[in-house]
Design a protein around this motif. Structure first.
Motif, PDB file in Angstrom:
ATOM      1  N   ALA A 175      67.091  82.866  48.812  1.00 10.93           N
ATOM      2  CA  ALA A 175      66.253  82.889  49.982  1.00 10.93           C
ATOM      3  C   ALA A 175      65.120  83.804  49.818  1.00 10.93           C
ATOM      4  O   ALA A 175      64.303  83.874  50.764  1.00 10.93           O
ATOM      5  CB  ALA A 175      67.096  83.174  51.321  1.00 10.93           C
ATOM      6  N   GLY A 176      64.873  84.409  48.717  1.00 13.58           N
ATOM      7  CA  GLY A 176      63.925  85.135  48.416  1.00 13.58           C
ATOM      8  C   GLY A 176      62.537  84.466  48.119  1.00 13.58           C
ATOM      9  O   GLY A 176      62.395  83.300  48.574  1.00 13.58           O
ATOM     10  N   ARG A 177      61.403  85.261  47.557  1.00 13.28           N
ATOM     11  CA  ARG A 177      60.298  84.316  47.181  1.00 13.28           C
ATOM     12  C   ARG A 177      60.445  83.422  46.052  1.00 13.28           C
ATOM     13  O   ARG A 177      61.428  83.528  45.054  1.00 13.28           O
ATOM     14  CB  ARG A 177      59.501  85.574  46.555  1.00 13.28           C
ATOM     15  N   PRO A 178      59.802  82.259  46.251  1.00 12.76           N
ATOM     16  CA  PRO A 178      60.001  81.309  45.444  1.00 12.76           C
ATOM     17  C   PRO A 178      59.472  81.632  44.046  1.00 12.76           C
ATOM     18  O   PRO A 178      58.452  82.443  44.024  1.00 12.76           O
ATOM     19  CB  PRO A 178      59.148  80.097  46.031  1.00 12.76           C
ATOM     20  N   PRO A 179      60.087  81.097  42.760  1.00 10.46           N
ATOM     21  CA  PRO A 179      59.349  81.532  41.409  1.00 10.46           C
ATOM     22  C   PRO A 179      58.140  80.630  41.146  1.00 10.46           C
ATOM     23  O   PRO A 179      58.001  79.736  41.501  1.00 10.46           O
ATOM     24  CB  PRO A 179      60.689  81.200  40.537  1.00 10.46           C
ATOM     25  N   CYS A 180      57.334  81.361  40.197  1.00  7.24           N
ATOM     26  CA  CYS A 180      55.933  80.808  39.718  1.00  7.24           C
ATOM     27  C   CYS A 180      56.515  79.882  38.924  1.00  7.24           C
ATOM     28  O   CYS A 180      57.259  80.008  37.922  1.00  7.24           O
ATOM     29  CB  CYS A 180      55.220  81.813  39.114  1.00  7.24           C
ATOM     30  N   PRO A 181      56.034  78.549  39.003  1.00 12.10           N
ATOM     31  CA  PRO A 181      56.447  77.405  37.939  1.00 12.10           C
ATOM     32  C   PRO A 181      55.909  77.651  36.657  1.00 12.10           C
ATOM     33  O   PRO A 181      56.430  77.048  35.564  1.00 12.10           O
ATOM     34  CB  PRO A 181      55.726  76.251  38.390  1.00 12.10           C
ATOM     35  N   LEU A 182      54.878  78.826  36.354  1.00  9.72           N
ATOM     36  CA  LEU A 182      54.590  79.171  34.921  1.00  9.72           C
ATOM     37  C   LEU A 182      55.349  80.029  34.446  1.00  9.72           C
ATOM     38  O   LEU A 182      55.806  79.836  33.391  1.00  9.72           O
ATOM     39  CB  LEU A 182      53.046  79.184  34.995  1.00  9.72           C
ATOM     40  N   CYS A 183      55.247  81.118  35.136  1.00 10.17           N
ATOM     41  CA  CYS A 183      55.960  82.278  34.279  1.00 10.17           C
ATOM     42  C   CYS A 183      57.510  82.737  34.839  1.00 10.17           C
ATOM     43  O   CYS A 183      58.364  83.361  34.277  1.00 10.17           O
ATOM     44  CB  CYS A 183      55.172  83.817  34.638  1.00 10.17           C
ATOM     45  N   GLY A 184      57.981  82.021  36.182  1.00 14.61           N
ATOM     46  CA  GLY A 184      59.143  82.240  36.607  1.00 14.61           C
ATOM     47  C   GLY A 184      59.248  83.527  37.391  1.00 14.61           C
ATOM     48  O   GLY A 184      60.290  83.800  38.169  1.00 14.61           O
ATOM     49  N   GLN A 185      58.246  84.427  37.555  1.00 17.29           N
ATOM     50  CA  GLN A 185      58.429  85.480  38.353  1.00 17.29           C
ATOM     51  C   GLN A 185      58.072  85.222  39.774  1.00 17.29           C
ATOM     52  O   GLN A 185      57.522  84.136  40.113  1.00 17.29           O
ATOM     53  CB  GLN A 185      57.098  86.581  38.019  1.00 17.29           C
TER      54      GLN A 185
END
Length: 202
Positions: A175-185
Motif C-alpha cells: 500500500a505504499g508509493r507505486p513503483p516507477c514503470p522505468l526504474c522500479g523505485q
C-alpha cells in the motif's frame, strides 16, 4: 535492568500496520490481549520478510507434520487501523519463528535491537529471521539464543491466524508509493528523479 517479555499466547489481535503518509510510513507489529496493547517498530523489509518466512514455515509444517494449510482469508479479514495510541515499546532488531508441533501453533518473537544491531539497522541491513526447516518443532526460537537481556514480544498463532497475518502484512507493504514503470523505485508525489530518464523529473 530487567528485560520485559510481552507474551500473548494467543493474542486477541496481532497485525502489521503503519503510521504516517506513503513515503514517510513507520511500520509496526501490534499485539492486543488481556487489556494490553503492545506496539513494536520495525522496517518495511522486516514485515515483508516475516510474511514470506511465515508462508514457508506453514508449508514446511504441512510437509513434515501433515498440518492442514488454512484457506486464504475471506474478504472480511481485519482491515482496521492500528489501535491508538500507538506507543513504540521498542525497535525490532531480530525476528524469530518456530512451529510448536504439540499445539500446532506458530510462535513469533520480535526481539529488541541491541546497540550494535541498531547501528546495522540504520545502515540498511536486512532483518535476520530464523525460519529454517530445522527450527520447525524446536522449542527455541533461534538456534543461537539472542541476548536474554533484550525486551521481546512473543505471540502464538494458529495456522489460520498466521495466514490472516500474512495476508494483511502483504497488503500493508504493497500500500505504499507505486513503483516507477522505468526504474522500479517508489514514485514521489512531489516529483521523481528517474535514473533511467537521465535524472529528469517524471
Amino acid at each position: 535492568m530487567t528485560h520485559q517479555v510481552h507474551a500473548f499466547e494467543p493474542p486477541e489481535r496481532f497485525v502489521a500496520g503503519t503510521v504516517g503518509p506513503p513515503g514517510e510510513r513507520t511500520f509496526f507489529l501490534q499485539a492486543r490481549g488481556g487489556g494490553r496493547v503492545v506496539s513494536v517498530a520495525l522496517e518495511k523489509v522486516q514485515v515483508s520478510l516475516l510474511a514470506e518466512k511465515l508462508e514457508e514455515l506453514l508449508s514446511e509444517a504441512n510437509r513434515r507434520f501433515g498440518i492442514k494449510l488454512p484457506e486464504p482469508p475471506a474478504a472480511t479479514t481485519d482491515n482496521e487501523p492500528l489501535d491508538t495510541p500507538v506507543d513504540e515499546e521498542f525497535r525490532v532488531g531480530t525476528l524469530g519463528l518456530a512451529f510448536d508441533v504439540d499445539t500446532a501453533t506458530v510462535v513469533i518473537e520480535a526481539i529488541a535491537a541491541g546497540e550494535a544491531e541498531a547501528e546495522i539497522e540504520l545502515a540498511g541491513a536486512e532483518a535476520e529471521l530464523a525460519a529454517e526447516p530445522d527450527a520447525v518443532g524446536e522449542d527455541a526460537i533461534d538456534e543461537e539464543e539472542p541476548d536474554p537481556d533484550l525486551d521481546r514480544l512473543r505471540v502464538r498463532l494458529t495456522p489460520e491466524a498466521a495466514r490472516e497475518f500474512i495476508d494483511r502484512a502483504r497488503r500493508v507493504v504493497a500500500a505504499g508509493r507505486p513503483p516507477c514503470p522505468l526504474c522500479g523505485q517508489p514514485l514521489d508525489p512531489a516529483g521523481h528523479l528517474c535514473p533511467r530518464n537521465n535524472g529528469y523529473h517524471r
